[in-house]
Design a protein around this motif. Sequence first.
Motif, PDB file in Angstrom:
ATOM      1  N   ILE A  28      -4.411 -13.276  -9.662  1.00 35.85           N
ATOM      2  CA  ILE A  28      -3.432 -12.560  -8.840  1.00 35.85           C
ATOM      3  C   ILE A  28      -4.068 -11.932  -7.622  1.00 35.85           C
ATOM      4  CG2 ILE A  28      -1.839 -12.122 -10.744  1.00 35.85           C
ATOM      5  CD1 ILE A  28      -2.996  -9.291 -10.932  1.00 35.85           C
ATOM      6  N   SER A  29      -5.348 -12.129  -7.450  1.00 33.95           N
ATOM      7  CA  SER A  29      -6.053 -11.451  -6.360  1.00 33.95           C
ATOM      8  C   SER A  29      -5.554 -11.880  -4.983  1.00 33.95           C
ATOM      9  CB  SER A  29      -7.559 -11.704  -6.463  1.00 33.95           C
ATOM     10  OG  SER A  29      -7.837 -13.093  -6.372  1.00 33.95           O
ATOM     11  N   GLN A  44      22.277  -2.476 -10.531  1.00 29.50           N
ATOM     12  CA  GLN A  44      21.499  -3.524  -9.871  1.00 29.50           C
ATOM     13  C   GLN A  44      20.006  -3.315 -10.098  1.00 29.50           C
ATOM     14  OE1 GLN A  44      22.659  -3.565  -5.704  1.00 29.50           O
ATOM     15  NE2 GLN A  44      24.174  -5.139  -6.101  1.00 29.50           N
ATOM     16  N   ARG A  45      19.278  -4.406 -10.045  1.00 25.78           N
ATOM     17  CA  ARG A  45      17.831  -4.314 -10.159  1.00 25.78           C
ATOM     18  C   ARG A  45      17.276  -3.605  -8.932  1.00 25.78           C
ATOM     19  NH1 ARG A  45      15.019  -9.447 -12.713  1.00 25.78           N
ATOM     20  NH2 ARG A  45      17.251  -9.744 -12.980  1.00 25.78           N
ATOM     21  N   GLU A  46      16.251  -2.776  -9.146  1.00 23.07           N
ATOM     22  CA  GLU A  46      15.669  -2.020  -8.047  1.00 23.07           C
ATOM     23  C   GLU A  46      14.148  -2.050  -8.127  1.00 23.07           C
ATOM     24  OE1 GLU A  46      17.010   2.043  -8.364  1.00 23.07           O
ATOM     25  OE2 GLU A  46      16.380   2.232 -10.454  1.00 23.07           O
ATOM     26  N   VAL A  47      13.543  -1.842  -6.980  1.00 22.56           N
ATOM     27  CA  VAL A  47      12.090  -1.796  -6.910  1.00 22.56           C
ATOM     28  C   VAL A  47      11.606  -0.440  -7.406  1.00 22.56           C
ATOM     29  CG1 VAL A  47      10.093  -1.896  -5.390  1.00 22.56           C
ATOM     30  CG2 VAL A  47      12.053  -3.401  -4.968  1.00 22.56           C
ATOM     31  N   VAL A  48      10.581  -0.474  -8.234  1.00 21.35           N
ATOM     32  CA  VAL A  48       9.974   0.760  -8.730  1.00 21.35           C
ATOM     33  C   VAL A  48       8.712   1.076  -7.923  1.00 21.35           C
ATOM     34  CG1 VAL A  48       8.877   1.873 -10.702  1.00 21.35           C
ATOM     35  CG2 VAL A  48      10.861   0.362 -11.045  1.00 21.35           C
ATOM     36  N   ALA A  49       7.859   0.086  -7.791  1.00 25.29           N
ATOM     37  CA  ALA A  49       6.596   0.277  -7.076  1.00 25.29           C
ATOM     38  C   ALA A  49       6.046  -1.090  -6.680  1.00 25.29           C
ATOM     39  CB  ALA A  49       5.583   1.011  -7.945  1.00 25.29           C
ATOM     40  N   VAL A  50       5.273  -1.100  -5.605  1.00 23.57           N
ATOM     41  CA  VAL A  50       4.619  -2.329  -5.165  1.00 23.57           C
ATOM     42  C   VAL A  50       3.168  -2.036  -4.847  1.00 23.57           C
ATOM     43  CG1 VAL A  50       6.733  -3.375  -4.272  1.00 23.57           C
ATOM     44  CG2 VAL A  50       5.300  -2.007  -2.743  1.00 23.57           C
ATOM     45  N   ILE A  51       2.349  -3.089  -4.888  1.00 23.09           N
ATOM     46  CA  ILE A  51       0.939  -2.949  -4.579  1.00 23.09           C
ATOM     47  C   ILE A  51       0.486  -4.190  -3.831  1.00 23.09           C
ATOM     48  CG2 ILE A  51       0.225  -3.888  -6.824  1.00 23.09           C
ATOM     49  CD1 ILE A  51      -2.134  -1.831  -6.693  1.00 23.09           C
ATOM     50  N   THR A  52      -0.307  -3.986  -2.793  1.00 21.80           N
ATOM     51  CA  THR A  52      -0.779  -5.108  -1.987  1.00 21.80           C
ATOM     52  C   THR A  52      -2.070  -5.675  -2.568  1.00 21.80           C
ATOM     53  OG1 THR A  52      -2.191  -3.790  -0.518  1.00 21.80           O
ATOM     54  CG2 THR A  52       0.155  -3.931   0.041  1.00 21.80           C
ATOM     55  N   SER A  53      -2.485  -6.797  -2.027  1.00 23.22           N
ATOM     56  CA  SER A  53      -3.737  -7.406  -2.473  1.00 23.22           C
ATOM     57  C   SER A  53      -4.923  -6.494  -2.175  1.00 23.22           C
ATOM     58  CB  SER A  53      -3.933  -8.763  -1.793  1.00 23.22           C
ATOM     59  OG  SER A  53      -3.904  -8.618  -0.379  1.00 23.22           O
ATOM     60  N   GLY A  54      -4.769  -5.626  -1.199  1.00 29.83           N
ATOM     61  CA  GLY A  54      -5.835  -4.689  -0.858  1.00 29.83           C
ATOM     62  C   GLY A  54      -5.794  -3.407  -1.657  1.00 29.83           C
ATOM     63  N   ARG A  66       5.344  10.393 -10.710  1.00 30.63           N
ATOM     64  CA  ARG A  66       5.237  10.230 -12.161  1.00 30.63           C
ATOM     65  C   ARG A  66       4.642   8.881 -12.563  1.00 30.63           C
ATOM     66  NH1 ARG A  66      10.174   9.908 -14.655  1.00 30.63           N
ATOM     67  NH2 ARG A  66      11.121   9.068 -12.756  1.00 30.63           N
ATOM     68  N   PHE A  67       4.802   7.882 -11.695  1.00 32.93           N
ATOM     69  CA  PHE A  67       4.378   6.524 -12.021  1.00 32.93           C
ATOM     70  C   PHE A  67       3.166   6.130 -11.176  1.00 32.93           C
ATOM     71  CE2 PHE A  67       8.934   4.906 -13.201  1.00 32.93           C
ATOM     72  CZ  PHE A  67       9.025   5.907 -14.154  1.00 32.93           C
ATOM     73  N   THR A  68       2.318   5.262 -11.744  1.00 36.00           N
ATOM     74  CA  THR A  68       1.164   4.729 -11.023  1.00 36.00           C
ATOM     75  C   THR A  68       1.076   3.231 -11.259  1.00 36.00           C
ATOM     76  OG1 THR A  68      -0.038   6.815 -11.313  1.00 36.00           O
ATOM     77  CG2 THR A  68      -1.308   4.883 -10.657  1.00 36.00           C
ATOM     78  N   ILE A  69       0.997   2.476 -10.176  1.00 38.70           N
ATOM     79  CA  ILE A  69       0.838   1.025 -10.263  1.00 38.70           C
ATOM     80  C   ILE A  69      -0.618   0.687 -10.002  1.00 38.70           C
ATOM     81  CG2 ILE A  69       1.494   0.672  -7.826  1.00 38.70           C
ATOM     82  CD1 ILE A  69       2.806  -1.972  -8.679  1.00 38.70           C
ATOM     83  N   VAL A  70      -1.149  -0.184 -10.845  1.00 43.64           N
ATOM     84  CA  VAL A  70      -2.550  -0.568 -10.757  1.00 43.64           C
ATOM     85  C   VAL A  70      -2.653  -2.077 -10.975  1.00 43.64           C
ATOM     86  CG1 VAL A  70      -4.843  -0.328 -11.789  1.00 43.64           C
ATOM     87  CG2 VAL A  70      -3.361   1.663 -11.606  1.00 43.64           C
ATOM     88  N   LYS A  71      -3.578  -2.696 -10.246  1.00 46.69           N
ATOM     89  CA  LYS A  71      -3.783  -4.132 -10.408  1.00 46.69           C
ATOM     90  C   LYS A  71      -5.241  -4.380 -10.755  1.00 46.69           C
ATOM     91  CE  LYS A  71      -3.377  -6.831  -6.822  1.00 46.69           C
ATOM     92  NZ  LYS A  71      -3.374  -8.049  -6.009  1.00 46.69           N
ATOM     93  N   ASP A  72      -5.463  -5.083 -11.862  1.00 45.90           N
ATOM     94  CA  ASP A  72      -6.813  -5.426 -12.283  1.00 45.90           C
ATOM     95  C   ASP A  72      -7.007  -6.917 -12.041  1.00 45.90           C
ATOM     96  OD1 ASP A  72      -9.158  -6.093 -13.639  1.00 45.90           O
ATOM     97  OD2 ASP A  72      -8.804  -4.636 -15.222  1.00 45.90           O
ATOM     98  N   ASN A  76      -6.527 -10.303 -14.338  1.00 43.75           N
ATOM     99  CA  ASN A  76      -5.255 -10.932 -13.938  1.00 43.75           C
ATOM    100  C   ASN A  76      -4.056 -10.186 -14.508  1.00 43.75           C
ATOM    101  OD1 ASN A  76      -6.676 -12.917 -12.571  1.00 43.75           O
ATOM    102  ND2 ASN A  76      -6.668 -14.301 -14.334  1.00 43.75           N
ATOM    103  N   THR A  77      -4.127  -8.873 -14.453  1.00 44.40           N
ATOM    104  CA  THR A  77      -3.091  -8.029 -15.057  1.00 44.40           C
ATOM    105  C   THR A  77      -2.728  -6.886 -14.117  1.00 44.40           C
ATOM    106  OG1 THR A  77      -3.942  -8.531 -17.267  1.00 44.40           O
ATOM    107  CG2 THR A  77      -2.478  -6.643 -17.077  1.00 44.40           C
ATOM    108  N   MET A  78      -1.462  -6.590 -14.083  1.00 45.85           N
ATOM    109  CA  MET A  78      -0.969  -5.431 -13.332  1.00 45.85           C
ATOM    110  C   MET A  78      -0.367  -4.447 -14.331  1.00 45.85           C
ATOM    111  SD  MET A  78       1.757  -5.375 -10.174  1.00 45.85           S
ATOM    112  CE  MET A  78       3.123  -6.008 -11.145  1.00 45.85           C
TER     113      MET A  78
END
Length: 113
Positions: A28-29, A44-54, A66-72, A76-78
């Motif tokens: 996913i990098s 309706q479905r809504e966006v919670v959080a997004v994260i870029t490749s950087g 309250r929420f934190t998005i992290v990409k490893d 290969n896991t978010m």
Amino acid sequence: QVHLVESGGGLVQPGGSLRLSCAASRSISSINIMGWYRQALGKQREVVAVITSGGTSNYADFTKGRFTIVKDNAENTMYLQMNSLKPEDTAVYYCNEFPPNVWGQGTQVTVSS
């Protein structure tokens, strides 16, 4: 196209925490933007959080820190760490690219006493 599988949902009391996982079938990098979405019953479905490749992240106002998005990338896991959960956070949570393509089954999060 990457195949994504969500997990980690469940029943939690108000004020509790959950960590959602999004496992990818390939690296996913190189995906420019990935995100977590949610859909509550009848809404309706809504966006919670997004994260870029950087690694830059953005959050919907309702997360209010309250929420934190992290990409490893190595795994290969978010992830989506959710703290101080409220009943209004009850929904099916999905991960996807941004903008989204094919949706997976999601993982149910229920916040209730």
